[in-house]
Every structure is written in C-alpha cells, then in structure tokens.
Design a protein around this motif. Structure first.
Motif, PDB file in Angstrom:
ATOM      1  N   LYS A  63     -61.867 -60.640 -57.121  1.00 51.04           N
ATOM      2  CA  LYS A  63     -61.970 -61.854 -56.303  1.00 51.04           C
ATOM      3  C   LYS A  63     -61.443 -61.574 -54.898  1.00 51.04           C
ATOM      4  CE  LYS A  63     -60.416 -66.706 -56.081  1.00 51.04           C
ATOM      5  NZ  LYS A  63     -61.719 -67.355 -55.915  1.00 51.04           N
ATOM      6  N   LEU A  64     -62.297 -61.773 -53.905  1.00 48.90           N
ATOM      7  CA  LEU A  64     -61.940 -61.588 -52.496  1.00 48.90           C
ATOM      8  C   LEU A  64     -61.957 -62.957 -51.827  1.00 48.90           C
ATOM      9  CD1 LEU A  64     -61.508 -59.586 -50.063  1.00 48.90           C
ATOM     10  CD2 LEU A  64     -63.988 -59.665 -49.762  1.00 48.90           C
ATOM     11  N   THR A  65     -60.812 -63.372 -51.280  1.00 51.48           N
ATOM     12  CA  THR A  65     -60.674 -64.725 -50.735  1.00 51.48           C
ATOM     13  C   THR A  65     -60.139 -64.710 -49.315  1.00 51.48           C
ATOM     14  OG1 THR A  65     -60.257 -65.666 -52.928  1.00 51.48           O
ATOM     15  CG2 THR A  65     -59.503 -66.950 -51.042  1.00 51.48           C
ATOM     16  N   GLY A  93     -60.860 -74.544 -44.731  1.00 51.79           N
ATOM     17  CA  GLY A  93     -61.438 -74.379 -46.065  1.00 51.79           C
ATOM     18  C   GLY A  93     -61.238 -72.965 -46.560  1.00 51.79           C
ATOM     19  N   ASP A  94     -62.104 -72.519 -47.465  1.00 51.30           N
ATOM     20  CA  ASP A  94     -62.019 -71.142 -47.958  1.00 51.30           C
ATOM     21  C   ASP A  94     -63.407 -70.600 -48.266  1.00 51.30           C
ATOM     22  OD1 ASP A  94     -62.573 -72.467 -50.371  1.00 51.30           O
ATOM     23  OD2 ASP A  94     -61.192 -71.241 -51.528  1.00 51.30           O
ATOM     24  N   VAL A  95     -63.495 -69.262 -48.338  1.00 53.04           N
ATOM     25  CA  VAL A  95     -64.733 -68.573 -48.679  1.00 53.04           C
ATOM     26  C   VAL A  95     -64.370 -67.432 -49.614  1.00 53.04           C
ATOM     27  CG1 VAL A  95     -64.633 -67.065 -46.632  1.00 53.04           C
ATOM     28  CG2 VAL A  95     -66.836 -67.538 -47.731  1.00 53.04           C
ATOM     29  N   ASN A  96     -65.212 -67.225 -50.644  1.00 57.27           N
ATOM     30  CA  ASN A  96     -64.842 -66.315 -51.724  1.00 57.27           C
ATOM     31  C   ASN A  96     -65.997 -65.423 -52.153  1.00 57.27           C
ATOM     32  OD1 ASN A  96     -62.155 -67.750 -52.503  1.00 57.27           O
ATOM     33  ND2 ASN A  96     -63.683 -69.372 -52.539  1.00 57.27           N
ATOM     34  N   LEU A  97     -65.616 -64.257 -52.677  1.00 57.23           N
ATOM     35  CA  LEU A  97     -66.551 -63.358 -53.350  1.00 57.23           C
ATOM     36  C   LEU A  97     -66.005 -63.073 -54.741  1.00 57.23           C
ATOM     37  CD1 LEU A  97     -68.955 -61.283 -53.337  1.00 57.23           C
ATOM     38  CD2 LEU A  97     -67.260 -59.580 -52.572  1.00 57.23           C
ATOM     39  N   PHE A  98     -66.812 -63.325 -55.761  1.00 57.33           N
ATOM     40  CA  PHE A  98     -66.473 -63.001 -57.141  1.00 57.33           C
ATOM     41  C   PHE A  98     -67.375 -61.855 -57.592  1.00 57.33           C
ATOM     42  CE2 PHE A  98     -65.925 -67.517 -56.430  1.00 57.33           C
ATOM     43  CZ  PHE A  98     -64.641 -67.760 -56.878  1.00 57.33           C
ATOM     44  N   LEU A  99     -66.793 -60.846 -58.220  1.00 58.22           N
ATOM     45  CA  LEU A  99     -67.564 -59.705 -58.688  1.00 58.22           C
ATOM     46  C   LEU A  99     -67.527 -59.628 -60.208  1.00 58.22           C
ATOM     47  CD1 LEU A  99     -66.280 -57.101 -56.100  1.00 58.22           C
ATOM     48  CD2 LEU A  99     -68.615 -57.972 -56.217  1.00 58.22           C
ATOM     49  N   GLN A 114     -73.112 -50.912 -62.048  1.00 59.03           N
ATOM     50  CA  GLN A 114     -73.633 -51.920 -61.139  1.00 59.03           C
ATOM     51  C   GLN A 114     -72.902 -53.243 -61.316  1.00 59.03           C
ATOM     52  OE1 GLN A 114     -77.859 -52.373 -60.854  1.00 59.03           O
ATOM     53  NE2 GLN A 114     -78.273 -50.280 -61.467  1.00 59.03           N
ATOM     54  N   CYS A 115     -72.748 -53.958 -60.224  1.00 59.17           N
ATOM     55  CA  CYS A 115     -72.111 -55.270 -60.296  1.00 59.17           C
ATOM     56  C   CYS A 115     -72.873 -56.270 -59.447  1.00 59.17           C
ATOM     57  CB  CYS A 115     -70.647 -55.200 -59.859  1.00 59.17           C
ATOM     58  SG  CYS A 115     -70.393 -54.691 -58.147  1.00 59.17           S
ATOM     59  N   ILE A 116     -72.540 -57.526 -59.663  1.00 57.94           N
ATOM     60  CA  ILE A 116     -73.136 -58.642 -58.931  1.00 57.94           C
ATOM     61  C   ILE A 116     -72.027 -59.381 -58.204  1.00 57.94           C
ATOM     62  CG2 ILE A 116     -74.336 -60.860 -59.185  1.00 57.94           C
ATOM     63  CD1 ILE A 116     -75.736 -59.654 -61.626  1.00 57.94           C
ATOM     64  N   GLY A 117     -72.295 -59.812 -56.995  1.00 60.30           N
ATOM     65  CA  GLY A 117     -71.320 -60.583 -56.235  1.00 60.30           C
ATOM     66  C   GLY A 117     -71.782 -62.021 -56.067  1.00 60.30           C
ATOM     67  N   GLU A 118     -70.895 -62.945 -56.338  1.00 57.17           N
ATOM     68  CA  GLU A 118     -71.203 -64.365 -56.148  1.00 57.17           C
ATOM     69  C   GLU A 118     -70.379 -64.897 -54.977  1.00 57.17           C
ATOM     70  OE1 GLU A 118     -71.095 -68.653 -58.548  1.00 57.17           O
ATOM     71  OE2 GLU A 118     -70.844 -66.759 -59.648  1.00 57.17           O
ATOM     72  N   VAL A 119     -71.047 -65.542 -54.048  1.00 59.94           N
ATOM     73  CA  VAL A 119     -70.397 -66.060 -52.834  1.00 59.94           C
ATOM     74  C   VAL A 119     -70.337 -67.577 -52.899  1.00 59.94           C
ATOM     75  CG1 VAL A 119     -70.561 -66.218 -50.315  1.00 59.94           C
ATOM     76  CG2 VAL A 119     -71.268 -64.109 -51.475  1.00 59.94           C
ATOM     77  N   ALA A 180     -75.641 -66.998 -54.928  1.00 62.61           N
ATOM     78  CA  ALA A 180     -74.912 -68.264 -54.827  1.00 62.61           C
ATOM     79  C   ALA A 180     -75.492 -69.207 -55.860  1.00 62.61           C
ATOM     80  CB  ALA A 180     -75.046 -68.856 -53.433  1.00 62.61           C
ATOM     81  N   LYS A 181     -74.636 -69.865 -56.620  1.00 61.25           N
ATOM     82  CA  LYS A 181     -75.074 -70.876 -57.579  1.00 61.25           C
ATOM     83  C   LYS A 181     -74.706 -72.232 -57.011  1.00 61.25           C
ATOM     84  CE  LYS A 181     -74.689 -68.064 -61.770  1.00 61.25           C
ATOM     85  NZ  LYS A 181     -74.007 -67.906 -63.083  1.00 61.25           N
ATOM     86  N   ILE A 182     -75.715 -73.069 -56.781  1.00 61.37           N
ATOM     87  CA  ILE A 182     -75.509 -74.320 -56.059  1.00 61.37           C
ATOM     88  C   ILE A 182     -76.141 -75.468 -56.840  1.00 61.37           C
ATOM     89  CG2 ILE A 182     -75.862 -75.524 -53.872  1.00 61.37           C
ATOM     90  CD1 ILE A 182     -76.332 -72.768 -52.598  1.00 61.37           C
ATOM     91  N   ASN A 183     -75.425 -76.581 -56.913  1.00 61.80           N
ATOM     92  CA  ASN A 183     -75.976 -77.765 -57.579  1.00 61.80           C
ATOM     93  C   ASN A 183     -77.307 -78.143 -56.932  1.00 61.80           C
ATOM     94  OD1 ASN A 183     -76.354 -80.856 -57.885  1.00 61.80           O
ATOM     95  ND2 ASN A 183     -74.758 -80.393 -59.381  1.00 61.80           N
ATOM     96  N   LYS A 184     -78.276 -78.446 -57.762  1.00 60.93           N
ATOM     97  CA  LYS A 184     -79.635 -78.731 -57.271  1.00 60.93           C
ATOM     98  C   LYS A 184     -79.677 -79.898 -56.295  1.00 60.93           C
ATOM     99  CE  LYS A 184     -80.754 -81.681 -61.266  1.00 60.93           C
ATOM    100  NZ  LYS A 184     -80.742 -82.944 -60.524  1.00 60.93           N
ATOM    101  N   ASP A 185     -78.673 -80.784 -56.342  1.00 62.97           N
ATOM    102  CA  ASP A 185     -78.647 -81.946 -55.456  1.00 62.97           C
ATOM    103  C   ASP A 185     -77.932 -81.667 -54.135  1.00 62.97           C
ATOM    104  OD1 ASP A 185     -79.997 -83.563 -57.337  1.00 62.97           O
ATOM    105  OD2 ASP A 185     -78.116 -83.946 -58.396  1.00 62.97           O
ATOM    106  N   ASN A 186     -77.324 -80.473 -54.015  1.00 63.91           N
ATOM    107  CA  ASN A 186     -76.580 -80.129 -52.801  1.00 63.91           C
ATOM    108  C   ASN A 186     -77.532 -79.479 -51.804  1.00 63.91           C
ATOM    109  OD1 ASN A 186     -74.769 -79.316 -50.843  1.00 63.91           O
ATOM    110  ND2 ASN A 186     -73.244 -78.569 -52.294  1.00 63.91           N
ATOM    111  N   SER A 187     -78.340 -80.312 -51.195  1.00 65.25           N
ATOM    112  CA  SER A 187     -79.405 -79.815 -50.312  1.00 65.25           C
ATOM    113  C   SER A 187     -78.852 -79.074 -49.092  1.00 65.25           C
ATOM    114  CB  SER A 187     -80.298 -80.968 -49.850  1.00 65.25           C
ATOM    115  OG  SER A 187     -79.539 -81.970 -49.191  1.00 65.25           O
ATOM    116  N   LYS A 188     -77.691 -79.496 -48.598  1.00 68.73           N
ATOM    117  CA  LYS A 188     -77.128 -78.845 -47.411  1.00 68.73           C
ATOM    118  C   LYS A 188     -76.709 -77.415 -47.711  1.00 68.73           C
ATOM    119  CE  LYS A 188     -75.552 -83.032 -45.037  1.00 68.73           C
ATOM    120  NZ  LYS A 188     -74.389 -83.774 -44.474  1.00 68.73           N
ATOM    121  N   SER A 189     -76.054 -77.185 -48.857  1.00 70.29           N
ATOM    122  CA  SER A 189     -75.638 -75.829 -49.214  1.00 70.29           C
ATOM    123  C   SER A 189     -76.844 -74.949 -49.515  1.00 70.29           C
ATOM    124  CB  SER A 189     -74.692 -75.853 -50.422  1.00 70.29           C
ATOM    125  OG  SER A 189     -73.426 -76.358 -50.056  1.00 70.29           O
TER     126      SER A 189
END
Length: 238
Positions: A63-65, A93-99, A114-119, A180-189
């Motif tokens: 986790k990179l924060t 606020g904050d911004v993060n990377l999860f591996l 191999q790994c995946i990063g989530e922002v 990035a996993k984003i709620n389907k209703d969060n149109s701005k993100s």
C-alpha cells in the motif's frame, strides 16, 4: 510503503506528502463523515484505530499512500518541511495504490511474478471538489508510480516473498496493469479516470462497481507530465 516515507510530490495545483501520525486527527475527522464512509466503503474507526492504521500503512509492502495538500508557492526548493506544508488547514484528501498478485493465469505473458495495482483518490475537503483537482492529483500520482516503479515493485515483491517464507529470486516482477473500481453511479470519478486513459473492462460487477484499467502506464506518463511536477525531500524536524 517505506519507499515514500521521505518523499513529496509537487505540482502547480497540489502537494502530496507521506501519511504521518500528525495527519491522523484530521483524517479521522474526514472519515467520520457518513458520505465519505459510503463513498470509500469504509467502517467508522476510533481515533486509536486510525493511528494503528497509519502505522500499518507506513510499513505495509502493498500500500502506497500520500496525503493531498495545497500546493507550495515555491516549487524550485529541493525539499518541503513537515508540519508547515501539511498542517491541518492545508490537508485536502488522500491518494492510494494497492498492489496484489495477478491470479489470472491466462494473462501471464511469461514466468515473471505479475501484480495488479489499484488506484483510488479521496478529496475530503468540500471546498476543493468539482474543480478538476482530482485529475491533477491522480496524474501526478501516476507519474510518481511510473518514475519509481522498479523500487515500488521491489518492495512489494520482497514483502510477498517474506510473507510466503521464500527467498526472493532474480526475476524482476511486472506490473500488469493499473485499475480503478468505481461505483457505477459515481459519474464524476468514472469521467476522471477515463480522462486519464483508463478504459472500462467488462460490465458492472456484483457490488455495483465498474472496473477501469490502464495497461500502458509508461506511455501515459511519458505523454502526460503534470505542470510543475517535481519530487522533493520531505524533511522532518529532528
């Protein structure tokens, strides 16, 4: 991660600093907001638990924060001073990377780990929302990840091998993609990440989220250097 414990990232619109214990009280106040809890799928924690989380995130290999703060006025200085540039009133606020490991065997191009990063990003300060700041922050964060990718993957891979109780081998780990996993209703993100080159993959999942992916981080970072981008030393008082 320990990698960024003495690093700050500066652009003309924001300053990113490592998450310190001094930030916890303000962060705790943010996370008491029910709307932020819902947006981040977080449960309310006690202040003591937030301090424990901060310590855990600092030592975590996956986790990179960074804490998002208001920009510094002089971006030419080689360093910024803890407690001055990131006082509570300057925190945004904050911004993060999860591996985590890539478990999709069909996507394995070679024998390398191999790994995946989530922002993800949270603009907690209401006064800074809706002004395009999120795009600038994520762009700067992606630039930092790209420029320090070898060190990020080394720390992550070493931590994974240590947890598994095995020696680190000589093969270099590989970042397969960012997502990035984003709620389907969060149109701005959704619009934010798409503007950064992330593309939707698949349909809405069981949790009501869309998955957006960026497969060529290097190409993105080369073509999109944020205005005033600089990596600075984050200096603490002795």
């Amino acid at each position: 991660m320990k990698l960024n414990e003495s690093s700050a990232v500066s652009t003309t619109r924001a300053l990113l600093v490592p998450y310190e214990s001094r930030h916890v009280p303000t962060y705790h106040q943010w996370m008491e907001d029910p709307a932020i809890q819902e947006a981040t799928a977080s449960e309310p924690l006690t202040l003591e638990e937030e301090y424990e989380n901060q310590q855990s995130w600092r030592s975590s290999h996956d986790k990179l924060t960074f804490i998002i703060c208001q920009p510094v006025t002089d971006n030419s200085a080689p360093s910024v001073h803890a407690g001055q540039v990131d006082s509570p009133e300057k925190m945004i606020g904050d911004v993060n990377l999860f591996l985590y490991p890539n478990d999709d065997e069909e996507e394995q191009a070679d024998d390398r780990f191999q790994c995946i990063g989530e922002v993800d990003i949270m603009i907690a300060s209401h006064g800074h929302r809706g002004k395009g700041l999120g795009r600038t922050v994520v762009s700067g964060f992606l630039q930092y990840i790209s420029r320090n990718l070898e060190e990020i993957l080394h720390e992550y891979y070493a931590g994974e091998r240590e947890q598994a109780g095995t020696a680190t081998n000589s093969s270099k780990p590989r970042l397969r993609m960012l997502m990035a996993k984003i709620n389907k209703d969060n149109s701005k993100s959704i619009a934010l990440f798409k503007s950064l080159g992330f593309e939707q993959e698949g349909d809405v999942n069981y949790f009501g989220e869309l998955k957006l992916v960026l497969r060529d981080l290097g190409a993105y970072a080369t073509a999109n250097v944020p205005e005033g981008y600089a990596e600075l030393v984050y200096e603490r008082e002795d």
